[in-house]
Motif scaffolding. Structure first.
Motif, mmCIF file in Angstrom:
data_model
loop_
_atom_site.group_PDB
_atom_site.id
_atom_site.type_symbol
_atom_site.label_atom_id
_atom_site.label_comp_id
_atom_site.label_asym_id
_atom_site.label_seq_id
_atom_site.Cartn_x
_atom_site.Cartn_y
_atom_site.Cartn_z
ATOM 1 N N VAL A 222 0.839 -1.208 0.000
ATOM 2 C CA VAL A 222 0.000 0.000 0.000
ATOM 3 C C VAL A 222 0.876 1.262 0.000
ATOM 4 C CG1 VAL A 222 -1.646 1.345 1.407
ATOM 5 C CG2 VAL A 222 -2.076 -1.090 0.956
ATOM 6 N N LYS A 223 2.012 1.185 0.697
ATOM 7 C CA LYS A 223 2.982 2.309 0.669
ATOM 8 C C LYS A 223 3.316 2.655 -0.783
ATOM 9 C CE LYS A 223 5.979 1.599 4.661
ATOM 10 N NZ LYS A 223 7.208 0.883 5.083
ATOM 11 N N ILE A 224 3.543 1.608 -1.578
ATOM 12 C CA ILE A 224 3.931 1.791 -2.981
ATOM 13 C C ILE A 224 2.771 2.396 -3.771
ATOM 14 C CG2 ILE A 224 4.688 0.558 -5.075
ATOM 15 C CD1 ILE A 224 6.771 0.774 -2.657
ATOM 16 N N LEU A 225 1.568 1.885 -3.515
ATOM 17 C CA LEU A 225 0.381 2.453 -4.198
ATOM 18 C C LEU A 225 0.270 3.948 -3.930
ATOM 19 C CD1 LEU A 225 -2.421 -0.224 -3.535
ATOM 20 C CD2 LEU A 225 -1.601 0.531 -5.772
ATOM 21 N N ARG A 226 0.477 4.317 -2.671
ATOM 22 C CA ARG A 226 0.324 5.738 -2.287
ATOM 23 C C ARG A 226 1.388 6.620 -2.957
ATOM 24 N NH1 ARG A 226 -4.780 6.160 -1.347
ATOM 25 N NH2 ARG A 226 -5.522 5.233 0.581
#
Ligand code: NAD
Length: 363
Positions: A24-28
């Motif tokens: 999710v860090k990467i998505l953000r």
């Protein structure tokens, strides 16, 4: 105007929530850098959902998954739920999602990152440059066939039954996916069956061959599954795309994953319906859950596949693969891929390293 996407996030059990947090860090980061609007809806699935609602795939979870542009799943299952009736086991959530979303094609790339060549259990010259795509049929075959179950016979002995069943249309649609995927890669498809013993996979071979008539630019070969298992460790680089049944694909893709060093490195995409689902190929790894030592790269690379196949941002997948390669080149390793002289990091730190590199590359 920024592009908007709805993504359902199902962290699941064991290391699922840990690796998904890094994904999710990467998505953000991509959302911010590419000016997207990603609406993430988190929902329970698997054992966590059973504990909360009494069912591994609650109606509300299924509905949010159906409405999303894409679904990101961690992993489900664990010893806590192993004594439950089959219908309530966490793994039923996976089968329920796949069948309800119509996800009949599972794409499992087994690609080796150059810095990890040494982490493979095979010799470097056997695996260097390895890049295989296993296309596994996902909603048919012996995992779903009827009749199934365990029955008690008149003499008191018991008999277990599962049924291998495929229709010609099920075979044709998965063959088309494999040929389409091969067209964007090395233009080689190897169809794996056991046509010498199982009539059902005799039909598989026949229909794949017929479907190939519309794909004359692709080279098609056939191989028995036992030979394929052997060839995967003898000379894996002979393969480009492997297309096979649900159970054979399940087994062969795990085998292919070990060629690349660790099951913790490999993403997957399940396609075929209105939307698609992305998940690392590993399970919930209860033995290492809660210790911040899981490898988050498979989950992170699953996000890359989501950008490629669902969000029309193929370049993000390319960048993400480069970033993972770079972080590995810098020597960062989680425990599962650790080798002498490398810097050991935990799940969160590995996610942070990828996030930092990605921010640099996208700015
Ligand atoms: P597993 O993939 O969870 O673990 C196998 C081995 O690989 C373990 O030693 C584990 O520690 C290691 N491993 C797995 N992922 C890792 C990662 N990201 N980083 C470092 N090491 C990792 O398979 P299993 O042990 O057979 O199954 C455990 C549970 O997961 C079971 O309940 C099973 O049913 C479930 N499962 C779920 C899925 C899924 O949700 N898609 C897939 C397979 C298994």
């Amino acid at each position: 105007m920024s592009q908007e996407f709805n993504i359902t996030v199902l962290p699941g059990d064991g290391i699922g929530p840990e690796v998904i947090r890094e994904a999710v860090k990467i998505l953000r980061i991509v959302e911010a850098k590419k000016n997207l609007k990603l609406h993430l809806t988190e929902a329970p699935a698997g054992g966590a959902a059973y504990d909360a609602t009494g069912h591994p795939l609650p109606e509300a979870t299924l509905n949010t998954a159906k409405e999303a542009d894409a679904v990101l799943l961690g992993a489900v299952g664990g010893p806590k739920w192993e004594t439950l009736d089959f219908a309530l086991r966490p793994e039923r959530a996976l089968l329920g999602l796949r069948s309800n979303l119509g996800l009949f094609a599972n794409l499992r790339p087994a690609k080796i990152f150059a810095p990890l060549v040494e982490a493979s259990t095979l010799k470097p010259d056997v695996v260097e440059g390895l890049d295989i795509m296993v296309v596994r049929e996902l909603t048919g075959g012996i995992y779903f066939g009827e009749p199934r179950g365990v029955e008690t016979l008149a003499d008191g002995s018991r008999r277990g039954i599962n049924t291998l069943v495929y229709t010609d249309s099920e075979i044709e649609r998965i063959a088309k996916v494999a040929f389409d995927v091969a067209r964007k890669r090395g233009k080689n498809v190897c169809s794996v069956d056991k046509a010498n013993v199982l009539e059902c996979t005799g039909l598989w071979r026949e229909v794949v061959t017929e479907t190939h008539e519309d794909y004359q630019d692709i080279t098609l070969s056939h191989m028995y599954v036992d030979n394929c298992a052997m060839q995967l460790v003898r000379n894996p680089k002979q393969f480009d795309v492997i297309v096979t049944t649900n159970m054979f694909g399940d087994i062969l893709s795990d085998q292919a994953s070990m060629l690349t060093g660790s099951i913790g490195m490999l993403p997957s995409a399940s396609l075929g319906g209105k939307n698609a689902m992305y998940e690392p190929i590993h399970g919930s790894a209860p033995d290492i859950a809660g210790k911040d030592i899981a490898n988050p790269l498979a989950a992170i690379l699953s996000v890359g596949m989501m950008f490629k196949y669902s969000l029309n941002l193929e370049d993000i997948n390319v960048v993400l693969e480069k970033v993972v390669d770079e972080v590995l080149k810098q020597g960062y390793r989680t425990g599962d891929i650790l080798s002498k002289g490398m810097k050991e990091v935990g799940c969160i730190a590995m996610g942070d390293r990828v996030a930092e590199e990605l921010e640099k590359r996208l700015s």
